[in-house]
Design a protein around this motif. Sequence first.
Motif, PDB file in Angstrom:
ATOM      1  N   MET A   1      -2.194  -1.326 -38.074  1.00 45.19           N
ATOM      2  CA  MET A   1      -1.657  -2.362 -37.191  1.00 45.19           C
ATOM      3  C   MET A   1      -0.308  -1.930 -36.632  1.00 45.19           C
ATOM      4  SD  MET A   1      -1.015  -6.424 -37.956  1.00 45.19           S
ATOM      5  CE  MET A   1      -2.769  -6.796 -37.994  1.00 45.19           C
ATOM      6  N   LYS A   2      -0.048  -2.310 -35.389  1.00 48.36           N
ATOM      7  CA  LYS A   2       1.222  -2.036 -34.732  1.00 48.36           C
ATOM      8  C   LYS A   2       2.099  -3.289 -34.764  1.00 48.36           C
ATOM      9  CE  LYS A   2      -0.963   1.217 -31.512  1.00 48.36           C
ATOM     10  NZ  LYS A   2      -1.270   1.501 -30.090  1.00 48.36           N
ATOM     11  N   ALA A   3       3.344  -3.141 -34.326  1.00 54.16           N
ATOM     12  CA  ALA A   3       4.247  -4.292 -34.236  1.00 54.16           C
ATOM     13  C   ALA A   3       5.021  -4.233 -32.933  1.00 54.16           C
ATOM     14  CB  ALA A   3       5.208  -4.322 -35.413  1.00 54.16           C
ATOM     15  N   VAL A   4       5.282  -5.413 -32.378  1.00 53.43           N
ATOM     16  CA  VAL A   4       6.107  -5.561 -31.191  1.00 53.43           C
ATOM     17  C   VAL A   4       7.255  -6.506 -31.552  1.00 53.43           C
ATOM     18  CG1 VAL A   4       6.212  -6.369 -28.799  1.00 53.43           C
ATOM     19  CG2 VAL A   4       4.158  -5.178 -29.634  1.00 53.43           C
ATOM     20  N   ILE A   5       8.480  -6.063 -31.286  1.00 50.93           N
ATOM     21  CA  ILE A   5       9.666  -6.849 -31.634  1.00 50.93           C
ATOM     22  C   ILE A   5      10.403  -7.206 -30.354  1.00 50.93           C
ATOM     23  CG2 ILE A   5      11.777  -6.917 -33.003  1.00 50.93           C
ATOM     24  CD1 ILE A   5      10.609  -4.592 -34.674  1.00 50.93           C
ATOM     25  N   LEU A   6      10.631  -8.490 -30.157  1.00 51.81           N
ATOM     26  CA  LEU A   6      11.293  -8.972 -28.942  1.00 51.81           C
ATOM     27  C   LEU A   6      12.799  -9.027 -29.182  1.00 51.81           C
ATOM     28  CD1 LEU A   6       8.822 -11.850 -27.950  1.00 51.81           C
ATOM     29  CD2 LEU A   6       8.709  -9.408 -27.399  1.00 51.81           C
ATOM     30  N   ALA A   7      13.524  -8.143 -28.504  1.00 54.67           N
ATOM     31  CA  ALA A   7      14.967  -8.022 -28.743  1.00 54.67           C
ATOM     32  C   ALA A   7      15.728  -7.870 -27.436  1.00 54.67           C
ATOM     33  CB  ALA A   7      15.230  -6.824 -29.660  1.00 54.67           C
ATOM     34  N   ALA A   8      15.298  -8.603 -26.410  1.00 52.82           N
ATOM     35  CA  ALA A   8      15.888  -8.427 -25.077  1.00 52.82           C
ATOM     36  C   ALA A   8      17.091  -9.322 -24.811  1.00 52.82           C
ATOM     37  CB  ALA A   8      14.825  -8.670 -23.999  1.00 52.82           C
ATOM     38  N   GLY A   9      17.203 -10.416 -25.540  1.00 51.29           N
ATOM     39  CA  GLY A   9      18.227 -11.408 -25.222  1.00 51.29           C
ATOM     40  C   GLY A   9      19.623 -11.027 -25.689  1.00 51.29           C
TER      41      GLY A   9
ATOM     42  N   MET B   1       6.062   0.881 -34.010  1.00 49.35           N
ATOM     43  CA  MET B   1       6.662  -0.345 -33.495  1.00 49.35           C
ATOM     44  C   MET B   1       7.171  -0.134 -32.073  1.00 49.35           C
ATOM     45  SD  MET B   1       9.038  -1.090 -36.858  1.00 49.35           S
ATOM     46  CE  MET B   1       8.590  -0.298 -38.401  1.00 49.35           C
ATOM     47  N   PHE B   2       7.146  -1.224 -31.326  1.00 46.19           N
ATOM     48  CA  PHE B   2       7.639  -1.232 -29.949  1.00 46.19           C
ATOM     49  C   PHE B   2       8.726  -2.286 -29.866  1.00 46.19           C
ATOM     50  CE2 PHE B   2       7.946  -2.233 -25.525  1.00 46.19           C
ATOM     51  CZ  PHE B   2       7.454  -1.145 -24.808  1.00 46.19           C
ATOM     52  N   VAL B   3       9.895  -1.894 -29.379  1.00 48.68           N
ATOM     53  CA  VAL B   3      11.010  -2.833 -29.262  1.00 48.68           C
ATOM     54  C   VAL B   3      11.214  -3.162 -27.788  1.00 48.68           C
ATOM     55  CG1 VAL B   3      13.406  -3.311 -29.845  1.00 48.68           C
ATOM     56  CG2 VAL B   3      12.076  -1.746 -31.278  1.00 48.68           C
ATOM     57  N   VAL B   4      11.087  -4.444 -27.462  1.00 51.47           N
ATOM     58  CA  VAL B   4      11.352  -4.910 -26.096  1.00 51.47           C
ATOM     59  C   VAL B   4      12.847  -5.174 -25.992  1.00 51.47           C
ATOM     60  CG1 VAL B   4      10.861  -6.649 -24.343  1.00 51.47           C
ATOM     61  CG2 VAL B   4       9.049  -5.915 -25.908  1.00 51.47           C
ATOM     62  N   THR B   5      13.525  -4.375 -25.186  1.00 50.59           N
ATOM     63  CA  THR B   5      14.968  -4.485 -25.061  1.00 50.59           C
ATOM     64  C   THR B   5      15.347  -5.067 -23.708  1.00 50.59           C
ATOM     65  OG1 THR B   5      15.144  -2.227 -24.203  1.00 50.59           O
ATOM     66  CG2 THR B   5      15.334  -2.508 -26.587  1.00 50.59           C
ATOM     67  N   GLY B   6      16.619  -5.400 -23.583  1.00 50.69           N
ATOM     68  CA  GLY B   6      17.133  -5.941 -22.329  1.00 50.69           C
ATOM     69  C   GLY B   6      18.634  -5.784 -22.305  1.00 50.69           C
ATOM     70  N   PHE B   7      19.348  -6.820 -22.752  1.00 47.07           N
ATOM     71  CA  PHE B   7      20.814  -6.781 -22.792  1.00 47.07           C
ATOM     72  C   PHE B   7      21.287  -5.663 -23.722  1.00 47.07           C
ATOM     73  CE2 PHE B   7      24.744  -8.207 -24.948  1.00 47.07           C
ATOM     74  CZ  PHE B   7      25.598  -8.207 -23.848  1.00 47.07           C
TER      75      PHE B   7
ATOM     76  N   VAL C   1       5.570  -6.157 -21.572  1.00 47.99           N
ATOM     77  CA  VAL C   1       6.226  -4.843 -21.534  1.00 47.99           C
ATOM     78  C   VAL C   1       5.522  -3.865 -22.474  1.00 47.99           C
ATOM     79  CG1 VAL C   1       8.425  -3.633 -21.850  1.00 47.99           C
ATOM     80  CG2 VAL C   1       8.413  -5.980 -20.978  1.00 47.99           C
ATOM     81  N   ALA C   2       4.939  -4.379 -23.551  1.00 48.53           N
ATOM     82  CA  ALA C   2       4.314  -3.536 -24.575  1.00 48.53           C
ATOM     83  C   ALA C   2       2.798  -3.441 -24.422  1.00 48.53           C
ATOM     84  CB  ALA C   2       4.648  -4.086 -25.962  1.00 48.53           C
ATOM     85  N   ARG C   3       2.266  -3.877 -23.303  1.00 52.75           N
ATOM     86  CA  ARG C   3       0.807  -3.958 -23.179  1.00 52.75           C
ATOM     87  C   ARG C   3       0.122  -2.599 -23.337  1.00 52.75           C
ATOM     88  NH1 ARG C   3      -2.374  -7.828 -18.939  1.00 52.75           N
ATOM     89  NH2 ARG C   3      -4.437  -7.574 -19.841  1.00 52.75           N
ATOM     90  N   GLU C   4       0.645  -1.582 -22.702  1.00 51.79           N
ATOM     91  CA  GLU C   4       0.041  -0.245 -22.815  1.00 51.79           C
ATOM     92  C   GLU C   4       0.147   0.268 -24.244  1.00 51.79           C
ATOM     93  OE1 GLU C   4       0.597   4.226 -20.895  1.00 51.79           O
ATOM     94  OE2 GLU C   4       1.350   2.476 -19.794  1.00 51.79           O
TER      95      GLU C   4
ATOM     96  N   LEU D   1       8.916   4.830 -33.133  1.00 52.87           N
ATOM     97  CA  LEU D   1       9.451   3.749 -32.306  1.00 52.87           C
ATOM     98  C   LEU D   1       9.234   4.028 -30.825  1.00 52.87           C
ATOM     99  CD1 LEU D   1      12.858   2.747 -33.957  1.00 52.87           C
ATOM    100  CD2 LEU D   1      10.580   1.816 -34.346  1.00 52.87           C
ATOM    101  N   HIS D   2       8.923   2.970 -30.108  1.00 50.31           N
ATOM    102  CA  HIS D   2       8.763   3.009 -28.662  1.00 50.31           C
ATOM    103  C   HIS D   2       9.603   1.871 -28.085  1.00 50.31           C
ATOM    104  CE1 HIS D   2       5.047   5.478 -29.301  1.00 50.31           C
ATOM    105  NE2 HIS D   2       5.029   4.771 -30.408  1.00 50.31           N
TER     106      HIS D   2
END
Length: 252
Positions: free
Chosen positions: A1-9, A49-55, A91-94, A74-75
């Motif tokens: 299993m993979k993981a996606v972490i939302l860390a954009a804010g 794991m995939f980290v969705v970044t922003g700020f 953002v992590a769909r692919e 990490l991606h």
Amino acid sequence: MKAVILAAGKGTRMKELTQEKPKPMLRVQGRPILEHIMLGLQAAGIREMFVVTGFKAETIEEYFGDGSRWGWRLHYGRQVVQDGTGRAPEVAREFVGDSPFLLTYGDILVRPETYQRMRERFASGDYAGLLTVTAGEDVSKGAVVVLDEAFDLVTLVEKPGPAQLAELRGRGLLREGGPYWYNAGIYIFRPCLYEFTARLQKSPRGEYELTDAITAMAAAGHRLAGLVIEGRWVDVRDPEVLARLEREEGAS
């Protein structure tokens, strides 16, 4: 299993603490919040794991790199327009591909064993997803989750007002006096989630809501399991919570 972490804010409620770094990089007992989360995922056998970044994305990317120092892969991907939790997983769909994935916000701390319990519960039936819940929180500030006798999802309502709670009680979906289950913000999904995030319309507060996609999944007949988080669940929402974590950890 993979993981996606939302860390954009940014985490504006943290005030000056997040002037130079995103909230998931604030430290608890010497480690960034994000590192605590990743170590917990690793303990559950999740290393990709995939980290969705922003700020201040570079702060996260420079600290963790490719993750090899910890034995992770990490991606990263950036949420350029931060228009809601319903769009962030796109953002992590692919990266997700055909794999089930654990999805968590980058500012929620739980015991490491929680992630393993999630995997076991998800594997216990033919589920398209799983959402975690906790009791004792003010559901008007999050989402109230309605579960059936098998603890599978019936529906959930984002930031319900008194009238909406009364309606749910009137329909027999909530018991008078509770407990009311609060959406704890950690999930597992199959990739079919993306069928529903793609159709999202903006909510009254002008954002694409992940909870709307979850509601649509349930309405379309997809089974979603519920799981109560045991032990620690902390939404690191403001400086007071951060300070309390430091005191509690330091005293233990």
